[in-house]
Design a protein around this motif. Structure first.
Motif, mmCIF file in Angstrom:
data_model
loop_
_atom_site.group_PDB
_atom_site.id
_atom_site.type_symbol
_atom_site.label_atom_id
_atom_site.label_comp_id
_atom_site.label_asym_id
_atom_site.label_seq_id
_atom_site.Cartn_x
_atom_site.Cartn_y
_atom_site.Cartn_z
ATOM 1 N N ARG A 57 0.990 -1.272 0.056
ATOM 2 C CA ARG A 57 0.255 0.107 0.033
ATOM 3 C C ARG A 57 0.932 1.230 -0.003
ATOM 4 O O ARG A 57 0.570 2.140 -0.803
ATOM 5 C CB ARG A 57 -0.969 0.050 1.504
ATOM 6 C CG ARG A 57 -1.809 1.109 1.298
ATOM 7 C CD ARG A 57 -2.781 1.001 2.343
ATOM 8 N NE ARG A 57 -3.737 2.212 2.497
ATOM 9 C CZ ARG A 57 -4.927 2.407 3.118
ATOM 10 N NH1 ARG A 57 -5.143 1.329 4.094
ATOM 11 N NH2 ARG A 57 -5.440 3.411 3.253
ATOM 12 N N GLY A 81 -12.165 -6.673 -2.333
ATOM 13 C CA GLY A 81 -12.747 -6.089 -1.375
ATOM 14 C C GLY A 81 -11.654 -5.191 -0.390
ATOM 15 O O GLY A 81 -11.972 -4.108 -0.052
ATOM 16 N N GLU A 82 -10.584 -5.736 0.053
ATOM 17 C CA GLU A 82 -9.642 -5.151 0.980
ATOM 18 C C GLU A 82 -9.154 -3.828 0.097
ATOM 19 O O GLU A 82 -8.921 -2.916 0.642
ATOM 20 C CB GLU A 82 -8.449 -6.002 1.209
ATOM 21 C CG GLU A 82 -7.713 -6.796 0.186
ATOM 22 C CD GLU A 82 -6.852 -7.642 0.686
ATOM 23 O OE1 GLU A 82 -5.621 -7.632 0.719
ATOM 24 O OE2 GLU A 82 -7.259 -8.800 0.983
ATOM 25 N N TRP A 83 -8.792 -3.842 -1.328
ATOM 26 C CA TRP A 83 -8.667 -2.692 -2.061
ATOM 27 C C TRP A 83 -9.703 -1.716 -2.058
ATOM 28 O O TRP A 83 -9.185 -0.460 -1.777
ATOM 29 C CB TRP A 83 -8.240 -2.923 -3.450
ATOM 30 C CG TRP A 83 -6.963 -3.820 -3.391
ATOM 31 C CD1 TRP A 83 -6.538 -4.952 -3.148
ATOM 32 C CD2 TRP A 83 -5.804 -3.072 -3.966
ATOM 33 N NE1 TRP A 83 -5.128 -5.311 -3.541
ATOM 34 C CE2 TRP A 83 -4.593 -4.031 -4.052
ATOM 35 C CE3 TRP A 83 -5.276 -1.894 -4.456
ATOM 36 C CZ2 TRP A 83 -3.291 -3.868 -4.377
ATOM 37 C CZ3 TRP A 83 -3.912 -1.529 -4.763
ATOM 38 C CH2 TRP A 83 -2.851 -2.612 -4.524
ATOM 39 N N GLN A 84 -10.893 -2.048 -2.318
ATOM 40 C CA GLN A 84 -11.869 -1.210 -2.084
ATOM 41 C C GLN A 84 -11.952 -0.513 -0.811
ATOM 42 O O GLN A 84 -12.181 0.817 -0.521
ATOM 43 C CB GLN A 84 -13.313 -1.558 -2.220
ATOM 44 C CG GLN A 84 -13.653 -1.883 -3.737
ATOM 45 C CD GLN A 84 -15.003 -2.000 -4.048
ATOM 46 O OE1 GLN A 84 -15.610 -2.575 -3.084
ATOM 47 N NE2 GLN A 84 -15.480 -1.869 -5.228
ATOM 48 N N LYS A 85 -11.692 -1.070 0.429
ATOM 49 C CA LYS A 85 -11.592 -0.634 1.493
ATOM 50 C C LYS A 85 -10.415 0.591 1.936
ATOM 51 O O LYS A 85 -10.717 1.306 2.595
ATOM 52 C CB LYS A 85 -11.529 -1.606 2.713
ATOM 53 C CG LYS A 85 -11.634 -1.242 4.348
ATOM 54 C CD LYS A 85 -11.580 -2.558 5.119
ATOM 55 C CE LYS A 85 -11.804 -1.877 6.765
ATOM 56 N NZ LYS A 85 -11.680 -3.248 7.383
ATOM 57 N N ALA A 86 -9.352 -0.021 1.398
ATOM 58 C CA ALA A 86 -8.129 0.761 1.507
ATOM 59 C C ALA A 86 -8.314 1.969 0.698
ATOM 60 O O ALA A 86 -7.713 3.225 0.919
ATOM 61 C CB ALA A 86 -6.885 0.191 1.003
ATOM 62 N N TYR A 87 -8.821 1.967 -0.683
ATOM 63 C CA TYR A 87 -9.134 3.044 -1.448
ATOM 64 C C TYR A 87 -10.624 3.195 -1.973
ATOM 65 O O TYR A 87 -10.949 2.923 -2.840
ATOM 66 C CB TYR A 87 -8.251 2.693 -2.879
ATOM 67 C CG TYR A 87 -6.771 2.635 -2.559
ATOM 68 C CD1 TYR A 87 -5.791 3.629 -2.380
ATOM 69 C CD2 TYR A 87 -6.347 1.248 -2.451
ATOM 70 C CE1 TYR A 87 -4.464 3.659 -2.034
ATOM 71 C CE2 TYR A 87 -4.882 1.318 -2.367
ATOM 72 C CZ TYR A 87 -3.955 2.266 -1.973
ATOM 73 O OH TYR A 87 -2.715 2.029 -1.843
ATOM 74 N N PRO A 88 -11.331 3.858 -0.828
ATOM 75 C CA PRO A 88 -12.807 4.210 -1.052
ATOM 76 C C PRO A 88 -13.233 4.835 -2.274
ATOM 77 O O PRO A 88 -14.394 4.788 -2.871
ATOM 78 C CB PRO A 88 -13.157 4.767 0.341
ATOM 79 C CG PRO A 88 -12.113 5.400 0.862
ATOM 80 C CD PRO A 88 -10.910 4.547 0.189
ATOM 81 N N ASP A 104 -21.396 -8.579 -2.814
ATOM 82 C CA ASP A 104 -20.770 -7.532 -1.801
ATOM 83 C C ASP A 104 -19.912 -6.792 -2.324
ATOM 84 O O ASP A 104 -19.553 -5.655 -1.481
ATOM 85 C CB ASP A 104 -20.072 -8.564 -0.812
ATOM 86 C CG ASP A 104 -19.029 -9.318 -1.472
ATOM 87 O OD1 ASP A 104 -19.280 -9.831 -2.715
ATOM 88 O OD2 ASP A 104 -17.950 -9.388 -0.970
ATOM 89 N N ARG A 106 -19.085 -3.405 -4.618
ATOM 90 C CA ARG A 106 -19.653 -2.130 -5.154
ATOM 91 C C ARG A 106 -18.867 -2.059 -6.424
ATOM 92 O O ARG A 106 -17.558 -1.719 -6.611
ATOM 93 C CB ARG A 106 -19.418 -1.038 -4.351
ATOM 94 C CG ARG A 106 -20.170 0.411 -4.936
ATOM 95 C CD ARG A 106 -19.416 1.623 -4.514
ATOM 96 N NE ARG A 106 -18.058 2.089 -5.038
ATOM 97 C CZ ARG A 106 -16.867 1.873 -4.415
ATOM 98 N NH1 ARG A 106 -16.832 1.678 -3.059
ATOM 99 N NH2 ARG A 106 -15.674 2.171 -5.178
#
Length: 234
Positions: A57, A81-88, A104, A106
């Motif tokens: 990251r 999912g973890e990339w979306q959480k890190a880079y909303p 689940d 977006r």
């Protein structure tokens, strides 16, 4: 195999990193690879995101802001999912079939939708339709003259698979002297006409290099390599 999530320059405005090994059906182990492409506007396009460590990251963020997350087919989505959480604020685009599989996640758009202006100077894409396993989106990065395949072209090093899996991999053309389209994907192209139509623009790209998620990169004469890999379809 352990993760080596160090970003390495592959060409102008493109970097690659090796991720951890993942286990697929029947216990087959696959290495993972991602690419980071810096677009002309400065934003980053993340192709086939691997597991996101703190180190990775930091390296990605040092290159710029992540604008796009690009899972290239319906099989490469485990770490999305973890990339979306890190880079909303990053926009995630879906290849055909993935929306139904990952309710689940977006998704902000689809690769088979209207062309994206932010990519047009940097990336071309072709959607390899007609396959029963997955519909893969193949990309061409213009500045590095690199084509990015995910699962349609593979090559595993000798000894990667053991026992009966080694036999299956050899019969599936996964462990040949040159990267190739696995036999299962060849058989799964139920609509050869659609596949040939999708392949046509890929063969016209001025490719020098080829990246794949499962196999060593091809450096130089990429266009000739792609033609050899798909000779059975041409």
């Amino acid at each position: 195999m352990t993760s080596d999530d160090v970003l390495k320059a592959f060409g102008p405005e493109i970097w690659i990193a090796q991720g951890p090994t993942v286990t697929a059906a029947a216990g087959f182990h696959y290495p993972t690879r991602m690419a980071v492409i810096r677009l002309t506007g400065g934003g980053l396009f993340i192709w086939s995101p691997i597991q996101l460590s703190d180190s990775l990251r930091a390296q990605v963020s040092a290159l710029g802001d992540v604008h796009y997350l690009a899972p290239p087919n319906s099989l490469h989505h485990v770490f999305l999912g973890e990339w979306q959480k890190a880079y909303p604020d990053a926009r995630t685009y879906a290849p055909p079939g993935l929306r139904d599989k990952r309710w689940d996640i977006r998704f902000d758009g689809d690769f088979d939708g209207p062309p994206i202006a932010d990519w047009m100077e940097d990336l071309d894409l072709a959607i390899m339709r007609g396959n029963l396993i997955t519909t893969e989106v193949v990309f061409f990065h213009r500045r590095s003259c690199t084509v990015l395949f995910t699962d349609l072209v593979q090559q595993f090093r000798p000894g990667w698979f053991k026992g009966w899996r080694a036999i299956v991999a050899r019969l599936d053309l996964m462990t040949g002297v040159e990267a190739a389209v696995p036999r299962k994907f060849r058989i799964a192209f139920a609509d050869r006409r659609a596949a040939r139509a999708a392949l046509h623009p890929i063969l016209t790209w001025p490719a020098e290099n080829v990246l794949m998620a499962h196999g060593d990169p091809v450096i130089g004469k990429g266009r000739e390599f792609i033609r050899r890999a798909f000779h059975w379809l041409i």
